[in-house]
Write an enzyme that holds these catalytic residues in place. Structure first.
Site, short mmCIF file in Angstrom:
data_model
loop_
_atom_site.label_atom_id
_atom_site.label_comp_id
_atom_site.label_asym_id
_atom_site.label_seq_id
_atom_site.Cartn_x
_atom_site.Cartn_y
_atom_site.Cartn_z
N ASP A 1 1.32 24.10 14.60
CA ASP A 1 0.62 25.38 14.59
C ASP A 1 -0.46 25.25 13.52
O ASP A 1 -0.38 24.40 12.64
CB ASP A 1 1.57 26.55 14.32
CG ASP A 1 0.94 27.88 14.76
OD1 ASP A 1 -0.29 27.91 14.98
OD2 ASP A 1 1.66 28.88 14.89
C1 BGC Z 1 -0.97 30.92 15.99
C2 BGC Z 1 -0.94 30.09 17.26
C3 BGC Z 1 -2.33 29.79 17.70
C4 BGC Z 1 -3.07 29.10 16.59
C5 BGC Z 1 -4.48 28.77 16.94
C6 BGC Z 1 -1.87 30.33 14.93
O1 BGC Z 1 -2.06 31.27 13.91
O2 BGC Z 1 0.34 31.06 15.48
O3 BGC Z 1 -0.22 30.75 18.25
O4 BGC Z 1 -2.31 29.03 18.88
O5 BGC Z 1 -3.10 29.95 15.46
O6 BGC Z 1 -5.25 29.91 16.98
#
Ligand code: BGC
Length: 768
Positions: free
Chosen positions: A247
């Site tokens: 993530d």
């Molecule tokens: C989120 C993800 C997301 C990623 C990219 C993170 O803050 O938890 O779900 O895909 O950011 O935007």
């Protein structure tokens, strides 16, 4: 270049031989591939002005494409290119319709491809542990089967278009509070039975191109550097063949993460962690084979993305909008539809005498905030859609303001309410739109309570006092409290956050153009305090204890007989369905056991509709505590008026199993299983009991096994019985006292002539 081959190793738009490319890379180049080049792209490898490894783009996800052409952030702040905002997972989960989700997935895949994006960052299959999780709207269900089946359908649909998905957030990411540090403290059985199976199902059925690890720790180890999760379970047990991406910002120790099986760190670390990887290999702290394994996965991803990137294709925005409307309507749940003046309030015959109240009818709330926020291609609102569909005037009053925005009569709540009451008084039927303001639910933080804003409830009370024909339409991304006010509305329609076409979908359902067939994929509890995580959510001092164990959602409410407002699986239709007798046929035994369940379902009403047939299994005879009932199969069946169908649902051994905490594997314990078929977890229409021949789930006996355990052992129980009772040292009624004593203690006491030597013989015989 070290290659001796004349042809370049890669060519634009073509998959390439990853092993050949890998062999050409220096350690520095390999390490560089293990983190992004910026916010959304993987690193390219350039040599002498030529591209050896191309870069690919990944973007959010999950219910639409959030491609940021210029600015970059993962909080939904900056703008993104227009894309269809499909219903959020909360609504998609309520469809219980894998075929439909596959079609939504195909559309998502087409948009991803048309925008030159290689991977759409979704779907999210985390379990809705608490209604308060700020990101529940991005998740499908409180139940792992629903989340897994529907998640797999989305992945298959998206990937059928030649682009990838990112199954997220792996694992035990069930809250936003402290999400980047908190340790989810969960016992293994609970992980295996509740929090991991949706991931497992999607991996096994659909092989997502990527899996995204979560921010949090699982039992004190960051998911991003959790070898057990990322390698032992995900790859070795489930056979995952894709790439594990972090993530955004989830990596704490890059070297540990590579060793654990985290292939790609996102976003870019500016080269900082690449250098750490190189140094760790040079200093012998990291095996280069681990780096190679990760690089292989990156190369494989980049390679498989090439054909779609070469031919992006086009998107028919109007067609996708229509699909978004169909999906939103399918995910709409008719919670209640009582008779008023002798007939159910819904569907509305026409627009005559109809008025609409509630700002959310005019200013729809159709998606949640954060990284999933899509810039829609167009936006329907329910008020306009109702006016268009009925051709009627449909008077409107805002009734309340949302998030402090001016709703027309200033923001004075009383004035807004008074105006709405005047409009409602004159109406035949009032549709009252209620829901959660955007500020209530978002990525990044959790809700503080489950209630609707007080001014909205006050509006409903005021309107219901002057007009009994009240239909409530809800817009919310997760369960809200309905108990205090549900008695005021004969009809309640749960529309969730239904995406850009949700306004039209609401009109379709209210007017009966679509017969509602959504079912709750999450329980609506009476009070927040009834929820199983209450008291253990969101934790404190860096830990959240999953104290309720496997008793999540309906498993908890059913085990404790707690009243709920609307149960898991519930949803009404404008027609009715009758269930015939349930029959169940057992095949095989033990790990090969299966049960084929058949039930005849008939549409007994006068319009076409779809029923979601749900199979719940209980295992009343077991070494471990098991839920009252667990959903183990479901099917959505469309039936014409009067039509009957034999619905056949197959349960495999896994559907009968539990995760044995001592043997640390799935077991089918023999005995009786109750197989119930119903229209919700609280509306069972028939059940049969079947006898299943189980596996050997005897535990090895050891010195600290108790007398009771040893007496129950088929190999040495009799022998021990002789010792215990034969000597006359113990009367039967004394067993209650010695039953829990370890064998070693009995031996050391020299009770009944039983000593260490005899204990040794006994154990040898038992474990032979
Ligand atoms: C989120 C993800 C997301 C990623 C990219 C993170 O803050 O938890 O779900 O895909 O950011 O935007």
């Amino acid at each position: 270049m070290t290659t001796t081959d004349a042809a370049p190793a890669t060519a634009p738009g073509k998959p390439f031989d990853t092993e050949r490319v890998l062999a050409e890379l220096t350690l520095e180049e390999k390490a560089s591939l293990l983190s992004g080049v910026d916010f959304w792209h993987t690193q390219p490898v350039e040599r002498d002005g030529e591209t050896l490894v191309p870069s690919v783009m990944v973007t959010d996800g999950p219910h639409g494409l959030r491609k940021q052409a210029e600015s970059a952030d993962h909080l939904g702040i900056g703008n993104s290119v227009p894309a269809t905002c499909f219903p959020t997972a909360a609504a998609l989960g309520s469809t219980w319709d894998a075929a439909l989700l596959r079609r939504v997935g195909e559309a998502l895949g087409r948009e991803t491809r048309a925008n030159d994006v290689a991977v759409l960052l979704g779907p999210g299959v985390n379990i809705k542990r608490s209604p308060l999780c700020g990101r529940n709207f991005e998740y499908l269900s409180e139940d792992p089967l629903v989340a897994g089946e529907l998640g797999a359908a989305l992945v298959q649909g998206i990937q059928s278009q030649g682009v990838g998905t990112s199954l997220k957030h792996y694992a035990a990411n069930n809250q936003e509070a402290d999400r980047m540090r908190v340790s989810a403290d969960v016992d293994e059985r609970t992980l295996r039975e509740i929090y991991l199976p949706a991931f497992e199902r999607v991996v096994k059925q659909a092989q997502p191109w990527t899996v995204m690890c979560s921010y949090n720790k699982v039992n004190d180890v960051y998911a991003s550097q959790n070898h057990w999760l990322l390698t032992e379970v995900l790859r070795d047990e489930w056979g995952f063949e894709g790439l594990v991406v972090s993530d955004w910002g989830a990596v704490r120790d890059r070297v540990a993460a590579v060793a654990a099986g985290l292939d790609l760190e996102m976003p870019s670390s500016g080269g900082r962690t690449d250098a750490q990887v190189v140094a760790a290999v040079r200093e012998g702290r990291l095996d280069e084979a681990d780096v190679d394994a990760a690089v292989r996965n990156v190369l494989h991803l980049v390679s498989r993305a090439q054909p779609a990137l070469a031919e992006p294709g086009t998107v028919d925005a109007a067609e996708h909008h229509a699909l978004a409307r169909e999906a939103a309507a399918a995910g709409t749940v008719l919670l209640k539809n009582d008779a008023v003046d002798g007939a159910p309030l819904l569907p509305l015959a026409d627009g005559e005498g109809l008025v609409v109240v509630g700002e959310l009818a005019r200013t729809p709330r159709y998606q949640g905030a954060g990284s999933s926020q899509v810039n829609p291609t167009q936006l329907d609102d329910a008020l306009t859609a109702l006016r268009a569909a009925t051709g009627a005037e449909v008077p409107f009053a805002a009734g309340y303001a949302v998030d402090g925005k001016d709703a027309g009569s200033g923001t004075d709540a009383e004035a807004l309410r008074a105006e709405a009451v005047e409009v409602a008084k004159a109406a035949r039927t009032v549709v009252v739109h209620l829901g959660l303001p955007a500020s209530y639910e978002s990525e990044g933080y959790d809700r503080e309570h489950m209630d609707l804003p007080a001014d909205q409830v006050a509006l409903l009370e005021a309107v219901a006092a002057v007009n009994p024909r009240v239909v409530v339409v809800l817009s919310n991304g997760s369960a809200v409290t309905v108990a205090p006010w549900q008695g005021l509305a004969p009809a309640i329609v749960e529309g969730w956050l239904g995406g850009q076409a949700s306004g039209g979908a609401v009109a379709d359902v209210l007017l009966g153009a679509v017969n509602p067939s959504g079912r709750l994929a999450e329980t609506l509890p009476v009070r927040l305090e009834d929820n199983p995580s209450y008291g253990n959510f969101p934790g404190e001092l860096g830990h959240v204890r999953y104290g309720e164990g496997i008793f999540v959602g309906y498993r908890w409410y059913d085990a404790r007989g707690i009243d709920v407002s609307f149960p898991f699986g519930h949803g009404l239709s404008y027609t009715t369905f009758a269930y015939g007798d349930v029959s169940a046929e057992v095949t095989g035994s033990g790990a090969e056991a299966g049960v084929r369940v058949t039930v005849r379902v008939t549409n007994t009403g006068d319009r076409a509709g779809a029923e979601v047939v749900q199979v719940y299994v209980a295992d009343p005879q077991s070494q471990v505590q098991r839920p009252e009932r667990e959903l183990k199969a479901f099917a959505k069946v469309a039936l014409e008026p009067g039509e009957s169908r034999d619905v056949v649902l197959d349960l495999d051994a896994r559907a009968l199993s539990y995760w044995h905490p001592v043997l640390r594997r799935w077991v089918v314990e023999g005995g009786e299983f109750v197989v119930a078929v119903g229209a919700s977890s609280r509306d069972l229409r028939g059940a049969v009991t079947v006898e299943v021949e189980g596996e050997d789930v005897r535990l090895p006996l050891h010195e600290l096994s108790t007398v009771t355990e040893a007496l129950a052992d088929p190999r040495v129980g009799e022998q021990l019985r002789e010792v215990v009772y034969g000597s006359g040292a113990f009367a039967e009624d004394l067993l209650a006292m010695v039953g829990d004593m370890p064998l070693a203690v009995i031996a050391d006491f020299g009770m009944a002539g039983f000593d260490r030597a005899r204990l040794g013989e006994l154990l040898a015989a038992a474990n032979a």
